[in-house]
Design a protein around this motif. Structure first.
Motif, mmCIF file in Angstrom:
data_model
loop_
_atom_site.group_PDB
_atom_site.id
_atom_site.type_symbol
_atom_site.label_atom_id
_atom_site.label_comp_id
_atom_site.label_asym_id
_atom_site.label_seq_id
_atom_site.Cartn_x
_atom_site.Cartn_y
_atom_site.Cartn_z
ATOM 1 N N UNK A 1 6.123 -4.287 -13.275
ATOM 2 C CA UNK A 1 5.998 -2.963 -13.891
ATOM 3 C C UNK A 1 6.909 -2.838 -15.105
ATOM 4 N N UNK A 2 8.108 -3.411 -15.019
ATOM 5 C CA UNK A 2 9.036 -3.335 -16.147
ATOM 6 C C UNK A 2 8.522 -4.127 -17.341
ATOM 7 N N UNK A 3 7.933 -5.289 -17.095
ATOM 8 C CA UNK A 3 7.371 -6.067 -18.203
ATOM 9 C C UNK A 3 6.266 -5.296 -18.911
ATOM 10 N N UNK B 1 0.842 -1.218 0.000
ATOM 11 C CA UNK B 1 0.000 0.000 0.000
ATOM 12 C C UNK B 1 0.867 1.254 0.000
ATOM 13 N N UNK B 2 1.907 1.269 0.827
ATOM 14 C CA UNK B 2 2.785 2.441 0.876
ATOM 15 C C UNK B 2 3.470 2.666 -0.467
ATOM 16 N N UNK B 3 3.987 1.590 -1.070
ATOM 17 C CA UNK B 3 4.664 1.725 -2.360
ATOM 18 C C UNK B 3 3.709 2.237 -3.425
ATOM 19 N N UNK B 4 2.486 1.712 -3.447
ATOM 20 C CA UNK B 4 1.521 2.133 -4.466
ATOM 21 C C UNK B 4 1.160 3.609 -4.301
ATOM 22 N N UNK B 5 0.949 4.047 -3.074
ATOM 23 C CA UNK B 5 0.599 5.448 -2.838
ATOM 24 C C UNK B 5 1.743 6.380 -3.253
ATOM 25 N N UNK B 6 2.949 6.036 -2.859
ATOM 26 C CA UNK B 6 4.089 6.912 -3.168
ATOM 27 C C UNK B 6 4.353 6.964 -4.669
ATOM 28 N N UNK B 7 4.306 5.808 -5.329
ATOM 29 C CA UNK B 7 4.633 5.776 -6.753
ATOM 30 C C UNK B 7 3.574 6.505 -7.576
ATOM 31 N N UNK B 8 2.308 6.279 -7.278
ATOM 32 C CA UNK B 8 1.252 6.984 -8.027
ATOM 33 C C UNK B 8 1.382 8.489 -7.828
ATOM 34 N N UNK C 1 4.570 9.554 -23.278
ATOM 35 C CA UNK C 1 4.542 9.784 -21.828
ATOM 36 C C UNK C 1 4.021 8.566 -21.048
ATOM 37 N N UNK C 2 2.952 7.870 -21.492
ATOM 38 C CA UNK C 2 2.511 6.691 -20.737
ATOM 39 C C UNK C 2 3.591 5.626 -20.620
ATOM 40 N N UNK C 3 4.363 5.414 -21.678
ATOM 41 C CA UNK C 3 5.430 4.415 -21.614
ATOM 42 C C UNK C 3 6.500 4.848 -20.620
ATOM 43 N N UNK C 4 6.874 6.132 -20.663
ATOM 44 C CA UNK C 4 7.882 6.630 -19.723
ATOM 45 C C UNK C 4 7.378 6.521 -18.298
ATOM 46 N N UNK C 5 6.103 6.820 -18.087
ATOM 47 C CA UNK C 5 5.540 6.733 -16.733
ATOM 48 C C UNK C 5 5.594 5.310 -16.208
ATOM 49 N N UNK C 6 5.310 4.337 -17.056
ATOM 50 C CA UNK C 6 5.339 2.940 -16.628
ATOM 51 C C UNK C 6 6.747 2.504 -16.276
ATOM 52 N N UNK C 7 7.708 2.877 -17.116
ATOM 53 C CA UNK C 7 9.097 2.501 -16.836
ATOM 54 C C UNK C 7 9.619 3.228 -15.604
ATOM 55 N N UNK C 8 9.234 4.481 -15.438
ATOM 56 C CA UNK C 8 9.678 5.232 -14.262
ATOM 57 C C UNK C 8 9.086 4.670 -12.972
ATOM 58 N N UNK C 9 7.896 4.097 -13.059
ATOM 59 C CA UNK C 9 7.274 3.538 -11.854
ATOM 60 C C UNK C 9 8.141 2.428 -11.265
ATOM 61 N N UNK C 10 8.684 1.562 -12.124
ATOM 62 C CA UNK C 10 9.567 0.513 -11.628
ATOM 63 C C UNK C 10 10.835 1.075 -11.027
ATOM 64 N N UNK C 11 11.397 2.083 -11.685
ATOM 65 C CA UNK C 11 12.606 2.712 -11.147
ATOM 66 C C UNK C 11 12.314 3.464 -9.857
ATOM 67 N N UNK C 12 11.130 4.069 -9.774
ATOM 68 C CA UNK C 12 10.762 4.810 -8.561
ATOM 69 C C UNK C 12 10.613 3.877 -7.360
#
Length: 338
Positions: free
Chosen positions: A302-304, A109-116, A236-247
């Motif tokens: 997320x990376x996949x 839950x914490x990871x999902x809140x922070x990443x979003x 931008x959606x692709x970058x957001x998805x890749x950044x989510x894994x890195x974040x």
């Protein structure tokens, strides 16, 4: 004088009607799913399943977790510290007496809140800045590019630590809450959105359709919002998805070093790993295995998804099935060398 035109033969024209399955689906991501095939579709499905699993766990954490993430007792009875996995504690008990399974579930839950929150803030700040800078150019563009290049020069984790310390008024131990962690990660990823959108805007602002709109008197605000925005944010959606894994990895790094979520504000996988370092050396493997496994699984998921979407939406990376071409057979002696 009359001219007799030849009669046209009536021919049946087959009107190609797209089957219902080919139409654009209203379900988000369904069109991207149809554009994949084979191994690529398998990667996308696997990533979506993993991400949805963690999303469900995060949303229903209070219902799924047997205890609170900071609870060290139940019914007036304290848990045995560092006890191995058992029927009562499936993932064992941590050194502080907390149930590891509850910490892992609340950590999702914490990871999902922070990443979003971090990804949304990065898009809200980075995309408009890139659009305005790329269209207007001049001194504003040079200043913004200089600032973003300066931010790029910092290692991402080091920059996040500096921002986290600045937000927490110079305190370098036990960072703040979810918002401060999200802002620390946002500063790292804003330059990426800015550079991508800015470069796309510079290339698109001289296109004929923009010139035509400018010739009929469209103001810059209308040009940017109506004619440029939709054409420069496709990646931008692709970058957001890749950044989510890195974040997620950046958040885990902040928590491991003690600059992430305050322990009383929420469970955090990186912080749990930092507490489990000494346990691993003493044979208590369960305190570090499950938080680390959760980090690896969600980053892989997320990376996949991000890599699969990148292959689908990027025409340069789009793979097409190569079909064999059957040439008509040559008759004997029909080929003559010239």
């Amino acid at each position: 004088m009359s001219i007799n035109l030849p009669e046209l033969e009536s021919t049946e024209v087959a009107v190609a009607v797209a089957p219902s399955g080919r139409r654009h689906s209203r379900i988000p991501g369904m069109d991207a799913m149809r554009a994949t095939s084979g191994f690529q579709r398998g990667m996308l499905v696997a990533g979506i399943v993993i991400v949805l699993f963690f999303a469900v766990v995060a949303i229903f954490a209070p219902l799924l977790a047997p205890y609170g993430f900071n609870d060290a007792s139940a019914n007036g009875k304290f848990f045995i510290r560092l006890s191995p996995p058992s029927g009562q504690h499936w993932f064992g008990v941590a050194s502080g007496g907390e149930d590891v399974l509850s910490q892992v579930i609340y950590g999702a839950r914490t990871a999902l809140e922070v990443i979003i929150l971090a990804v949304v803030l990065s898009i809200v700040i980075g995309v408009p800045l890139g659009l305005v800078s790329g269209y207007l150019g001049g001194w504003l563009d040079r200043v913004l590019v200089l600032i973003t290049d300066s931010l790029f020069a910092f290692p991402s984790l080091l920059l996040a630590i500096i921002v986290s310390i600045s937000i927490n008024h110079g305190q370098n131990t036990q960072g703040g809450g979810i918002l401060s962690a999200a802002i620390s990660i946002t500063v790292v990823y804003v330059p990426q959105y800015f550079r991508v959108v800015r470069n796309a805007t510079v290339a698109a602002r001289e296109e004929p359709y923009v010139e035509a709109a400018r010739a009929i008197g469209a103001p810059p605000r209308v040009l940017m919002t109506r004619y440029l925005f939709g054409n420069v944010v496709q990646s931008v959606p692709v970058i957001a998805t890749l950044n989510a894994g890195d974040a997620i990895l950046t958040l885990a790094g902040l928590g491991f070093l003690g600059y992430g979520i305050e322990p009383s504000a929420g469970a955090e996988w990186g912080y749990e790993l930092s507490k489990a370092v000494s346990d691993a050396g003493n044979g208590q493997w369960w305190t570090s295995l499950y938080p680390g496994l959760a980090i690896v699984l969600i980053v892989v998921g997320v990376t996949l998804v991000g890599e699969s979407l990148n292959d689908v939406l990027n025409p340069l990376l789009r793979t097409a099935k190569v079909t064999d071409v059957e040439l008509p057979a040559l008759e004997a002696g029909s080929y003559r060398e010239r």
